[in-house]
Write a protein that holds these residues in place. Structure first.
Motif, PDB file in Angstrom:
ATOM      1  N   ASP A  24     152.391 118.080  42.218  1.00 27.64           N
ATOM      2  CA  ASP A  24     152.889 116.740  41.914  1.00 27.64           C
ATOM      3  C   ASP A  24     152.379 116.276  40.544  1.00 27.64           C
ATOM      4  O   ASP A  24     153.125 115.731  39.735  1.00 27.64           O
ATOM      5  CB  ASP A  24     152.435 115.782  43.022  1.00 27.64           C
ATOM      6  CG  ASP A  24     153.084 114.415  42.896  1.00 27.64           C
ATOM      7  OD1 ASP A  24     154.216 114.284  43.374  1.00 27.64           O
ATOM      8  OD2 ASP A  24     152.462 113.510  42.298  1.00 27.64           O
ATOM      9  N   ILE A  27     154.167 118.017  37.652  1.00 27.89           N
ATOM     10  CA  ILE A  27     155.495 117.441  37.396  1.00 27.89           C
ATOM     11  C   ILE A  27     155.328 116.130  36.618  1.00 27.89           C
ATOM     12  O   ILE A  27     156.037 115.867  35.641  1.00 27.89           O
ATOM     13  CB  ILE A  27     156.239 117.169  38.732  1.00 27.89           C
ATOM     14  CG1 ILE A  27     156.646 118.498  39.372  1.00 27.89           C
ATOM     15  CG2 ILE A  27     157.433 116.273  38.524  1.00 27.89           C
ATOM     16  CD1 ILE A  27     157.966 119.063  38.908  1.00 27.89           C
ATOM     17  N   ASP A  30     154.760 116.796  33.145  1.00 24.69           N
ATOM     18  CA  ASP A  30     155.816 117.594  32.543  1.00 24.69           C
ATOM     19  C   ASP A  30     155.302 118.939  32.003  1.00 24.69           C
ATOM     20  O   ASP A  30     155.650 119.363  30.891  1.00 24.69           O
ATOM     21  CB  ASP A  30     156.517 116.810  31.440  1.00 24.69           C
ATOM     22  CG  ASP A  30     157.932 117.342  31.203  1.00 24.69           C
ATOM     23  OD1 ASP A  30     158.450 118.026  32.113  1.00 24.69           O
ATOM     24  OD2 ASP A  30     158.485 117.109  30.124  1.00 24.69           O
ATOM     25  N   LEU A  31     154.460 119.581  32.785  1.00 22.79           N
ATOM     26  CA  LEU A  31     153.976 120.923  32.419  1.00 22.79           C
ATOM     27  C   LEU A  31     154.695 121.952  33.293  1.00 22.79           C
ATOM     28  O   LEU A  31     155.435 121.598  34.201  1.00 22.79           O
ATOM     29  CB  LEU A  31     152.462 121.010  32.668  1.00 22.79           C
ATOM     30  CG  LEU A  31     151.591 120.136  31.765  1.00 22.79           C
ATOM     31  CD1 LEU A  31     150.191 120.016  32.345  1.00 22.79           C
ATOM     32  CD2 LEU A  31     151.551 120.702  30.349  1.00 22.79           C
ATOM     33  N   ASN A  32     154.439 123.226  33.018  1.00 33.60           N
ATOM     34  CA  ASN A  32     154.998 124.282  33.867  1.00 33.60           C
ATOM     35  C   ASN A  32     154.000 124.679  34.946  1.00 33.60           C
ATOM     36  O   ASN A  32     152.790 124.632  34.719  1.00 33.60           O
ATOM     37  CB  ASN A  32     155.348 125.507  33.038  1.00 33.60           C
ATOM     38  CG  ASN A  32     156.444 125.205  32.042  1.00 33.60           C
ATOM     39  OD1 ASN A  32     157.427 124.543  32.375  1.00 33.60           O
ATOM     40  ND2 ASN A  32     156.277 125.644  30.804  1.00 33.60           N
ATOM     41  N   LEU A  33     154.544 125.085  36.089  1.00 30.57           N
ATOM     42  CA  LEU A  33     153.685 125.487  37.202  1.00 30.57           C
ATOM     43  C   LEU A  33     154.288 126.696  37.910  1.00 30.57           C
ATOM     44  O   LEU A  33     155.508 126.811  38.025  1.00 30.57           O
ATOM     45  CB  LEU A  33     153.591 124.356  38.230  1.00 30.57           C
ATOM     46  CG  LEU A  33     152.914 124.706  39.554  1.00 30.57           C
ATOM     47  CD1 LEU A  33     151.453 124.293  39.545  1.00 30.57           C
ATOM     48  CD2 LEU A  33     153.603 124.061  40.739  1.00 30.57           C
TER      49      LEU A  33
ATOM     50  N   LYS B   3     164.738 117.524  38.147  1.00 28.03           N
ATOM     51  CA  LYS B   3     163.840 118.667  38.198  1.00 28.03           C
ATOM     52  C   LYS B   3     163.121 118.626  39.545  1.00 28.03           C
ATOM     53  O   LYS B   3     162.604 117.592  39.951  1.00 28.03           O
ATOM     54  CB  LYS B   3     162.835 118.581  37.056  1.00 28.03           C
ATOM     55  CG  LYS B   3     161.911 119.776  36.987  1.00 28.03           C
ATOM     56  CD  LYS B   3     161.128 119.801  35.689  1.00 28.03           C
ATOM     57  CE  LYS B   3     160.216 121.019  35.688  1.00 28.03           C
ATOM     58  NZ  LYS B   3     159.448 121.158  34.462  1.00 28.03           N
ATOM     59  N   LEU B   5     160.409 120.724  42.339  1.00 26.12           N
ATOM     60  CA  LEU B   5     159.394 121.759  42.483  1.00 26.12           C
ATOM     61  C   LEU B   5     159.659 122.469  43.801  1.00 26.12           C
ATOM     62  O   LEU B   5     159.477 121.877  44.862  1.00 26.12           O
ATOM     63  CB  LEU B   5     158.023 121.081  42.498  1.00 26.12           C
ATOM     64  CG  LEU B   5     156.810 121.926  42.224  1.00 26.12           C
ATOM     65  CD1 LEU B   5     156.933 122.606  40.871  1.00 26.12           C
ATOM     66  CD2 LEU B   5     155.562 121.057  42.232  1.00 26.12           C
ATOM     67  N   ARG B 172     156.058 128.519  44.286  1.00 24.21           N
ATOM     68  CA  ARG B 172     156.711 127.281  43.880  1.00 24.21           C
ATOM     69  C   ARG B 172     156.798 127.199  42.353  1.00 24.21           C
ATOM     70  O   ARG B 172     155.885 127.618  41.657  1.00 24.21           O
ATOM     71  CB  ARG B 172     155.834 126.130  44.347  1.00 24.21           C
ATOM     72  CG  ARG B 172     156.517 124.939  44.907  1.00 24.21           C
ATOM     73  CD  ARG B 172     155.462 123.954  45.416  1.00 24.21           C
ATOM     74  NE  ARG B 172     154.911 124.362  46.701  1.00 24.21           N
ATOM     75  CZ  ARG B 172     155.514 124.134  47.861  1.00 24.21           C
ATOM     76  NH1 ARG B 172     156.653 123.496  47.898  1.00 24.21           N
ATOM     77  NH2 ARG B 172     154.962 124.536  48.985  1.00 24.21           N
ATOM     78  N   ALA B 173     157.890 126.658  41.871  1.00 26.69           N
ATOM     79  CA  ALA B 173     157.993 126.366  40.436  1.00 26.69           C
ATOM     80  C   ALA B 173     159.076 125.317  40.255  1.00 26.69           C
ATOM     81  O   ALA B 173     159.839 125.029  41.186  1.00 26.69           O
ATOM     82  CB  ALA B 173     158.324 127.621  39.635  1.00 26.69           C
ATOM     83  N   GLY B 174     159.128 124.750  39.057  1.00 29.15           N
ATOM     84  CA  GLY B 174     160.121 123.722  38.780  1.00 29.15           C
ATOM     85  C   GLY B 174     161.494 124.338  38.561  1.00 29.15           C
ATOM     86  O   GLY B 174     161.620 125.398  37.964  1.00 29.15           O
TER      87      GLY B 174
END
Ligand SMILES: Cc1ncc(C[n+]2csc(CCOP(=O)(O)OP(=O)(O)O)c2C)c(N)n1
Ligand code: SF4
Lengths: 190, 528
Positions: A24, A27, A30-33, B3, B5, B172-174
């Motif tokens: 959470d 997001i 606004d980074l990548n995960l 977007k 996740l 998991r990813a966006g």
């Protein structure tokens, strides 16, 4: 910015909640995960781990490469050691010390603490006790998250916001408990 | 656009929903379960009245999807890899009937067998059935592919497989959503005999399928999921499929490796690109998450044309899932020093939960079996398979769903006594019922224990298809009413429960015993 974090514990201890909060927050920032988790058989009281990767660049692998993890965050002392091959030379090992004994050959606590103290950057403490004092041992995982908060590359403020969103459906009391747990955990890291 | 996740599985669910899905069919199985669970919890799916309840097994799921497709609508079928063995009759024949509304068969493989009996690679089924297969390497592709898969399925009127593996399914990813495609209107197939596989029609349909093969290859050559990256170092070319591509790029990122790379995400294999990379490079490294499908094809039986490296020559391990370290070593990168796991760390295998009804059942069963000695209990797949482990050591087999009942019947036919089967309620509904019918018809001397915890616990508490109807099913199949016994597996009832099992062991004929108590996690899950 790139952080590779191993979350470790035993099925049912709540590492997936930590992962949800991190997700959470990522997001919100606004980074990548990429966050790989274990479902299925091992969730029944077995060893479970989650690989959490946070970056402002593209992340390819869902799994962390050996010797590159910045942090091992563990809810259980023996489990914290299981993932040592992933830890980079100067990475942090942060673990709760209360053991979860469900196997007959569980090692002596002193042996485990000795191994943990051999790691250059390590911190081991009784997070269950802290969570209990705050009102519920269920918040142990968030205490641990608080302790790690300085190293995970996400603003503390955002983590707090994410705790509010993730626990929102459980009511104000639970949100407050977990915010307190985060704060208490943070204080453990000097 | 939004977007989100999402787990790889959830991305497939959302992707299918946004690509005009009308019905999702499946039977739970790690690592595929979350696809349908996601759709079940999705508000749009609810509003659109999309079908999403679980089916009795993978074969019925596949056939229901074919029915929905006959009616012109877009269908998604989900299962784990071994589920495709169960659905194989329908899947392989669906290549001959073809589809009307688009059909996606989403199959999740489990290399390294984290929660499975084997690590079979579903791409081989796609190859065998001569149907297109798509294999996402990340969550965004898992979201995007259903769109192209439905389009491909309707363009060529064939089902398309979407092959996932554990690490993508449960990572998991966006993802960025795309516009929502409206569902199809109901319409029957243009050819009223499309789904009629009498030999005369089947031969024609099969010829048709064979003719489409070159078009499938052309589609793969044009596909945005098969990507050629040029490289200056022609000493080696690398072909990487699915997740293998990620582990490759993880190692290439920031290094000075400059090999040509072919990423594969759509099958049949793109001939043009494969020709290019094999002809311009001195050798080819093949990185596949799963069994060596592409590698075997490249080598050919005699393996005397190309210099190929991969799983078959030990450059990569012959079995098990890939990871960044394994791929680094295949690339010849020298490893960083790695800390060892201290010897004090012990294995921590999964176990039955404290308070689990199966615990009491096994204690009871062990007591009743004491006088017959070990080795009489055939079992099956579910939480109760953990009854194999100490302190219970209560069961002696676990093969494939439903096998406990049929193996007990077979052993009894050899005169083996006692011959006991232990099977879960959902597994019984999946494929234990047919074995029980055999037992009745053969008048076998067996005791079938159906452990009814009122859910599919192993895969995360889905609804069991036989909820509330096990006794009726058994009676309907012909088991005598007085030999259908129910007990509540609880400590205080231990002695009377042991007696029930002992009585049925002594009865010569088909007995069914139903230990019935809810899984302790069920109430919590249902409250959510
Ligand atoms: C063909 C096939 N489909 C699905 C699975 C995955 N799977 C393993 S056990 C199981 C169901 C277990 O449910 P049940 O029999 O009710 O036992 P419980 O876990 O509740 O004790 C499933 C779906 C499988 N192994 N094989
Ligand atoms: S999940 Fe339910 S059925 Fe499975 S071991 Fe735990 S209590 Fe038993």
């Amino acid at each position: 910015m790139k952080k590779d974090i191993i979350l470790a514990g035993v099925g049912g201890q709540g590492i997936l909640t930590i992962a949800t909060i991190l997700g959470d927050a990522v997001i919100k920032e606004d980074l990548n995960l990429k966050q790989a988790e274990v479902h299925g058989m091992s969730q029944r009281g077995g060893a479970v781990q989650s690989h959490v990767r946070i970056s402002d660049e593209k992340i390819h692998s869902d799994l962390i490469h050996h010797s590159t993890a910045d942090i091992i965050l563990s809810l259980e002392p023996m489990e914290s050691l299981r993932y040592l091959p992933y830890l980079k030379e100067d990475g942090w090992l942060i673990t709760n010390t209360q053991s979860f004994v469900n196997i007959p050959n569980y090692p002596q606590e002193a042996e485990l603490l000795e191994e943990i103290s051999k790691i250059k950057n390590s911190l081991a403490f009784d997070a269950v006790k802290i969570a209990k004092e705050l009102g519920s041992i269920k918040a142990t995982n968030i205490v641990m998250l608080g302790t790690t908060s300085k190293f995970i590359g996400l603003p503390y403020k955002t983590l707090k916001e994410s705790i509010k969103s993730v626990f929102a459906t459980k009511g104000d009391k639970i949100v407050k408990l977990n915010l307190n747990a985060l704060e208490a955990g943070k204080k453990q890291m000097k | 656009m939004d977007k989100l996740l999402l787990l790889g599985d959830e991305a497939v669910g959302q992707g299918a929903l946004d690509a005009g899905l009308s019905g999702a069919f499946g039977y739970p199985g790690t690592p595929s379960t979350e696809i349908i669970e996601y759709i079940q919890e999705n508000e749009d799916a609810m509003k659109r009245k999309i079908h999403f309840s679980w089916s009795a097994n993978e074969k019925t799921s596949m056939e229901e999807a074919m029915g929905l497709s006959y009616a012109g609508k877009r269908a998604l079928v989900t299962m784990k890899h071994v589920g495709l063995n169960v659905a194989a009759d329908a899947y392989v024949n669906s290549a001959i009937t073809g589809a009307n509304g688009g059909i996606i068969v989403a199959v999740a493989d489990d290399p390294s067998m984290h929660s499975s009996q084997n690590e079979q690679d579903s791409r081989f089924y796609g190859n065998f059935a001569q149907l297109p297969v798509m294999e996402p390497c990340d969550q965004q592709e898992a979201y995007d592919m259903p769109r192209e898969a439905f389009a491909l399925s309707e363009k060529y009127k064939v089902p398309v497989m979407l092959r996932l593996t554990t690490r993508l399914a449960h990572s998991r990813a966006g993802i960025i959503r795309k516009e929502v495609i409206p569902e199809n209107e109901m319409h029957r197939p243009d050819d009223p005999n499309q789904f009629m596989l009498l030999p005369a029609f089947a031969r024609e349909n099969y010829k048709d399928l064979l003719e489409k093969q070159s078009q499938f290859i052309a589609e793969s050559e044009e596909s945005k999921y098969n990507v050629f990256h040029n490289g200056d170092d022609k000493g080696m070319g690398i072909i990487a499929c699915g997740l293998g591509y990620n582990y490759l790029m993880e190692n290439v990122q920031g290094s000075d490796l400059d090999y040509p790379i072919l990423k594969i995400g759509q099958y049949p294999l793109p001939r043009k690109q494969i020709e290019k990379i094999t002809s311009e490079c001195d050798s080819v490294l093949v990185i596949e998450e799963g069994m060596p499908l592409l590698e075997e094809k490249l080598r050919g039986y005699l393996d005397n044309c190309l210099n190929v490296k991969g799983r078959l020559d030990g450059t990569l391990p012959r079995y098990g899932e890939l990871n960044p370290q394994i791929v680094a070593s295949a690339l010849g990168l020298s490893p960083k020093p790695v800390k060892d796991i201290p010897k004090t760390v012990k294995g921590r295998p999964p176990e039955l939960c404290k308070g689990c009804p199966h615990r009491d059942t096994f204690v009871t069963l062990n007591k009743a079996m004491e006088k017959y000695g070990k080795g009489h209990v055939f079992s099956d797949i579910g939480c109760y398979t953990l009854g194999f482990l100490p302190p219970f050591n209560a069961i002696n087999s676990c093969v494939c769903m439903g096998a406990s009942v049929s193996m007990a019947v077979g052993a009894a036919e050899a005169g083996f006594y006692p011959s006991v089967a232990v099977i879960g309620d959902s597994t019984f509904g999946h494929s234990g019922m047919t074995g029980l019918l055999d037992a009745v018809n053969k008048e076998s001397n067996v005791v079938i224990m159906i452990l009814d915890n009122n859910t599919v616990a192993m895969t995360g508490m889905q609804d069991s298809a036989v909820e509330g109807s096990i006794e009726k099913i058994c009676a309907g199949l012909g088991v005598e009413k007085e030999h259908i016994r129910v007990f509540k597996p609880l400590k205080p009832k231990h002695d009377e429960n042991v007696k029930i099992i002992e009585e049925e062991l002594e009865y010569s004929g088909v007995s069914v015993i139903i230990p019935r108590r809810e899984c302790i996690h069920l109430r919590r899950k249902r409250k959510k």
